[in-house]
Motif scaffolding. Structure first.
Motif, PDB file in Angstrom:
ATOM      1  N   ALA A  41       4.443  -3.902   8.498  1.00  0.00           N
ATOM      2  CA  ALA A  41       4.360  -5.339   8.209  1.00  0.00           C
ATOM      3  C   ALA A  41       2.915  -5.782   8.074  1.00  0.00           C
ATOM      4  N   ALA A  42       2.034  -5.227   8.907  1.00  0.00           N
ATOM      5  CA  ALA A  42       0.618  -5.593   8.846  1.00  0.00           C
ATOM      6  C   ALA A  42      -0.013  -5.136   7.531  1.00  0.00           C
ATOM      7  N   GLN A  43       0.507  -4.075   6.960  1.00  0.00           N
ATOM      8  CA  GLN A  43      -0.026  -3.566   5.692  1.00  0.00           C
ATOM      9  C   GLN A  43       0.645  -4.199   4.477  1.00  0.00           C
ATOM     10  N   GLY A  44       1.626  -5.067   4.685  1.00  0.00           N
ATOM     11  CA  GLY A  44       2.305  -5.733   3.573  1.00  0.00           C
ATOM     12  C   GLY A  44       3.341  -4.866   2.887  1.00  0.00           C
ATOM     13  N   GLN A  45       3.920  -3.932   3.595  1.00  0.00           N
ATOM     14  CA  GLN A  45       4.861  -3.000   2.983  1.00  0.00           C
ATOM     15  C   GLN A  45       6.260  -3.575   2.804  1.00  0.00           C
ATOM     16  N   PHE A  46       6.590  -4.674   3.497  1.00  0.00           N
ATOM     17  CA  PHE A  46       7.922  -5.238   3.340  1.00  0.00           C
ATOM     18  C   PHE A  46       8.154  -5.735   1.914  1.00  0.00           C
ATOM     19  N   GLY A  47       7.152  -6.324   1.310  1.00  0.00           N
ATOM     20  CA  GLY A  47       7.285  -6.784  -0.073  1.00  0.00           C
ATOM     21  C   GLY A  47       7.469  -5.633  -1.041  1.00  0.00           C
ATOM     22  N   VAL A  48       6.758  -4.552  -0.817  1.00  0.00           N
ATOM     23  CA  VAL A  48       6.872  -3.366  -1.671  1.00  0.00           C
ATOM     24  C   VAL A  48       8.273  -2.785  -1.571  1.00  0.00           C
TER      25      VAL A  48
END
Length: 64
Positions: A41-48
């Motif tokens: 989540a901190a790396q923004g992987q949920f959107g990917v």
């Protein structure tokens, strides 16, 4: 070998453990999963992941 114990149901070989490690062993897996979810989540992987899931669904249906 006294270290290995046979299961009564299927004869499967398992490692003998005391009650506490068997009782709380799942907790380490849950905590590790929560940590990895937080890192993702901190790396923004949920959107990917969401975009990839939508594309796969649209391809399977035949729209995309």
């Amino acid at each position: 070998m006294g270290f290995w114990k046979s299961d009564e149901r299927g004869g499967r070989m398992t490692v003998r453990r005391n009650g506490k490690s068997r009782q709380y062993g799942w907790l380490s897996g849950v905590l590790l999963g929560v940590i990895f979810l937080g890192i993702g989540a901190a790396q923004g992987q949920f959107g990917v992941i969401c975009r990839k899931a939508v594309m796969i669904c649209l391809e399977c249906i035949g729209i995309g």
